[in-house]
Motif scaffolding. Sequence first.
Motif, PDB file in Angstrom:
ATOM      1  N   ILE A  97      29.499  33.714  41.009  1.00 10.06           N
ATOM      2  CA  ILE A  97      30.335  34.940  41.113  1.00 10.06           C
ATOM      3  C   ILE A  97      31.730  33.967  40.474  1.00 10.06           C
ATOM      4  O   ILE A  97      31.856  32.984  40.809  1.00 10.06           O
ATOM      5  CB  ILE A  97      30.974  35.561  42.296  1.00 10.06           C
ATOM      6  CG1 ILE A  97      32.151  36.392  42.114  1.00 10.06           C
ATOM      7  CG2 ILE A  97      31.317  34.461  43.247  1.00 10.06           C
ATOM      8  CD1 ILE A  97      32.345  37.343  43.322  1.00 10.06           C
TER       9      ILE A  97
ATOM     10  N   ASP B 155      31.915  43.913  34.453  1.00  9.17           N
ATOM     11  CA  ASP B 155      30.711  43.246  33.851  1.00  9.17           C
ATOM     12  C   ASP B 155      31.177  42.128  33.206  1.00  9.17           C
ATOM     13  O   ASP B 155      32.496  41.741  32.894  1.00  9.17           O
ATOM     14  CB  ASP B 155      30.306  44.354  33.033  1.00  9.17           C
ATOM     15  CG  ASP B 155      30.765  44.777  31.867  1.00  9.17           C
ATOM     16  OD1 ASP B 155      30.551  44.674  30.757  1.00  9.17           O
ATOM     17  OD2 ASP B 155      31.931  45.383  31.958  1.00  9.17           O
ATOM     18  N   ASN B 156      30.226  41.254  32.380  1.00 14.64           N
ATOM     19  CA  ASN B 156      30.629  40.185  31.722  1.00 14.64           C
ATOM     20  C   ASN B 156      31.308  40.270  30.622  1.00 14.64           C
ATOM     21  O   ASN B 156      32.114  39.358  30.342  1.00 14.64           O
ATOM     22  CB  ASN B 156      29.120  39.320  31.638  1.00 14.64           C
ATOM     23  CG  ASN B 156      28.373  39.067  32.862  1.00 14.64           C
ATOM     24  OD1 ASN B 156      28.932  38.997  33.887  1.00 14.64           O
ATOM     25  ND2 ASN B 156      26.935  38.920  32.703  1.00 14.64           N
TER      26      ASN B 156
ATOM     27  N   ARG C   5      35.714  34.068  39.644  1.00 11.93           N
ATOM     28  CA  ARG C   5      37.016  34.984  40.065  1.00 11.93           C
ATOM     29  C   ARG C   5      37.935  34.463  39.088  1.00 11.93           C
ATOM     30  O   ARG C   5      38.145  33.369  39.025  1.00 11.93           O
ATOM     31  CB  ARG C   5      37.220  34.834  41.594  1.00 11.93           C
ATOM     32  CG  ARG C   5      36.167  35.477  42.382  1.00 11.93           C
ATOM     33  CD  ARG C   5      36.975  35.414  43.832  1.00 11.93           C
ATOM     34  NE  ARG C   5      36.027  35.954  44.694  1.00 11.93           N
ATOM     35  CZ  ARG C   5      35.291  35.119  45.932  1.00 11.93           C
ATOM     36  NH1 ARG C   5      35.830  33.870  46.026  1.00 11.93           N
ATOM     37  NH2 ARG C   5      34.572  35.719  46.592  1.00 11.93           N
TER      38      ARG C   5
ATOM     39  N   PHE D 180      34.638  40.939  31.377  1.00 15.65           N
ATOM     40  CA  PHE D 180      35.518  39.936  32.053  1.00 15.65           C
ATOM     41  C   PHE D 180      35.902  38.732  31.151  1.00 15.65           C
ATOM     42  O   PHE D 180      37.177  38.274  30.958  1.00 15.65           O
ATOM     43  CB  PHE D 180      34.275  39.119  33.070  1.00 15.65           C
ATOM     44  CG  PHE D 180      34.893  37.994  33.562  1.00 15.65           C
ATOM     45  CD1 PHE D 180      35.622  37.914  34.873  1.00 15.65           C
ATOM     46  CD2 PHE D 180      34.480  36.762  32.921  1.00 15.65           C
ATOM     47  CE1 PHE D 180      36.047  36.708  35.367  1.00 15.65           C
ATOM     48  CE2 PHE D 180      35.044  35.394  33.703  1.00 15.65           C
ATOM     49  CZ  PHE D 180      35.770  35.729  34.761  1.00 15.65           C
TER      50      PHE D 180
ATOM     51  N   GLN E 246      39.003  43.551  41.546  1.00 16.29           N
ATOM     52  CA  GLN E 246      38.340  44.392  40.685  1.00 16.29           C
ATOM     53  C   GLN E 246      36.983  43.574  40.001  1.00 16.29           C
ATOM     54  O   GLN E 246      37.056  42.483  39.466  1.00 16.29           O
ATOM     55  CB  GLN E 246      39.077  44.843  39.598  1.00 16.29           C
ATOM     56  CG  GLN E 246      38.390  45.829  38.784  1.00 16.29           C
ATOM     57  CD  GLN E 246      39.623  46.241  37.619  1.00 16.29           C
ATOM     58  OE1 GLN E 246      40.510  45.715  37.300  1.00 16.29           O
ATOM     59  NE2 GLN E 246      39.146  47.457  37.128  1.00 16.29           N
ATOM     60  N   LEU E 247      35.778  44.228  40.195  1.00  9.66           N
ATOM     61  CA  LEU E 247      34.409  43.577  39.605  1.00  9.66           C
ATOM     62  C   LEU E 247      34.307  44.298  38.343  1.00  9.66           C
ATOM     63  O   LEU E 247      34.009  45.462  38.251  1.00  9.66           O
ATOM     64  CB  LEU E 247      33.581  43.971  40.840  1.00  9.66           C
ATOM     65  CG  LEU E 247      32.168  43.371  40.456  1.00  9.66           C
ATOM     66  CD1 LEU E 247      32.187  41.853  40.425  1.00  9.66           C
ATOM     67  CD2 LEU E 247      31.130  43.704  41.397  1.00  9.66           C
TER      68      LEU E 247
ATOM     69  N   PHE F  27      40.518  39.594  38.873  1.00  6.41           N
ATOM     70  CA  PHE F  27      39.118  40.408  38.647  1.00  6.41           C
ATOM     71  C   PHE F  27      37.928  39.246  38.767  1.00  6.41           C
ATOM     72  O   PHE F  27      38.253  38.032  38.903  1.00  6.41           O
ATOM     73  CB  PHE F  27      39.234  40.949  37.206  1.00  6.41           C
ATOM     74  CG  PHE F  27      39.659  40.165  36.131  1.00  6.41           C
ATOM     75  CD1 PHE F  27      38.692  39.458  35.581  1.00  6.41           C
ATOM     76  CD2 PHE F  27      40.905  40.191  35.818  1.00  6.41           C
ATOM     77  CE1 PHE F  27      39.150  38.936  34.413  1.00  6.41           C
ATOM     78  CE2 PHE F  27      41.389  39.202  34.753  1.00  6.41           C
ATOM     79  CZ  PHE F  27      40.589  38.677  33.937  1.00  6.41           C
ATOM     80  N   SER F  28      36.850  39.923  38.779  1.00  7.79           N
ATOM     81  CA  SER F  28      35.764  38.865  39.029  1.00  7.79           C
ATOM     82  C   SER F  28      34.422  39.462  38.251  1.00  7.79           C
ATOM     83  O   SER F  28      34.525  40.785  37.842  1.00  7.79           O
ATOM     84  CB  SER F  28      35.365  38.642  40.521  1.00  7.79           C
ATOM     85  OG  SER F  28      35.145  39.849  41.243  1.00  7.79           O
ATOM     86  N   THR F  29      33.481  38.583  38.211  1.00  4.52           N
ATOM     87  CA  THR F  29      32.316  39.093  37.585  1.00  4.52           C
ATOM     88  C   THR F  29      31.000  38.403  38.364  1.00  4.52           C
ATOM     89  O   THR F  29      31.201  37.402  38.819  1.00  4.52           O
ATOM     90  CB  THR F  29      32.048  38.964  36.232  1.00  4.52           C
ATOM     91  OG1 THR F  29      30.561  39.476  35.769  1.00  4.52           O
ATOM     92  CG2 THR F  29      32.121  37.371  35.816  1.00  4.52           C
ATOM     93  N   HIS F  30      29.909  38.940  38.520  1.00  5.47           N
ATOM     94  CA  HIS F  30      28.724  38.453  38.837  1.00  5.47           C
ATOM     95  C   HIS F  30      27.665  38.171  37.785  1.00  5.47           C
ATOM     96  O   HIS F  30      27.543  38.905  36.606  1.00  5.47           O
ATOM     97  CB  HIS F  30      27.769  39.617  39.833  1.00  5.47           C
ATOM     98  CG  HIS F  30      28.476  39.875  40.943  1.00  5.47           C
ATOM     99  ND1 HIS F  30      27.765  39.972  42.224  1.00  5.47           N
ATOM    100  CD2 HIS F  30      29.795  39.904  41.393  1.00  5.47           C
ATOM    101  CE1 HIS F  30      28.665  40.011  43.284  1.00  5.47           C
ATOM    102  NE2 HIS F  30      29.917  40.219  42.826  1.00  5.47           N
TER     103      HIS F  30
END
Length: 156
Positions: free
Chosen positions: A54, A5-6, A56, A9, A2-3, A65-68
Amino acid sequence: MQLVDNDTFLSRLSSLFQSSKEHGTIWLTHKRLTHDGDDATMDVGDDTREYPCIIRVTDGEDVTFSTHITSGQLNKFLNAYGTLLKSSMNTLRKRDKKREKVRAEKLAARKQGLAEPVPIEGPKRGNGRRKRQRRVKAAQKQDAARQRMEEEKTKV
């Protein structure tokens, strides 16, 4: 995966740290995100593009889950992320110093054994011959071990 937001996250990571406080493992992966839909190539030339990162997180089972993070948000995010990691790392397992001490003592005893020569005494024939042969063999092994240690020292 699941992506998010910061901010989401960081809050979910904080709750994951809290839930795994007693036992459990959390894996964090940091990578430079380079996928543009084309084949990835590593050009060392003067590449002025800025790549997002990224991060994870997984607990190995159901939470993933992860964030960019873009380069403009990187400093702000890393400050908050670092603070969260520092506050969450106080539940790490302590080092087993007793086991390390036993290993160090064994190594010291082994080195001391190599320093002391094996006494070769006893008759060459008759009673005690086999005992002398065992000691001669032990002395040869000791010499070989000393030579290996010297070779290792010269390599370093």
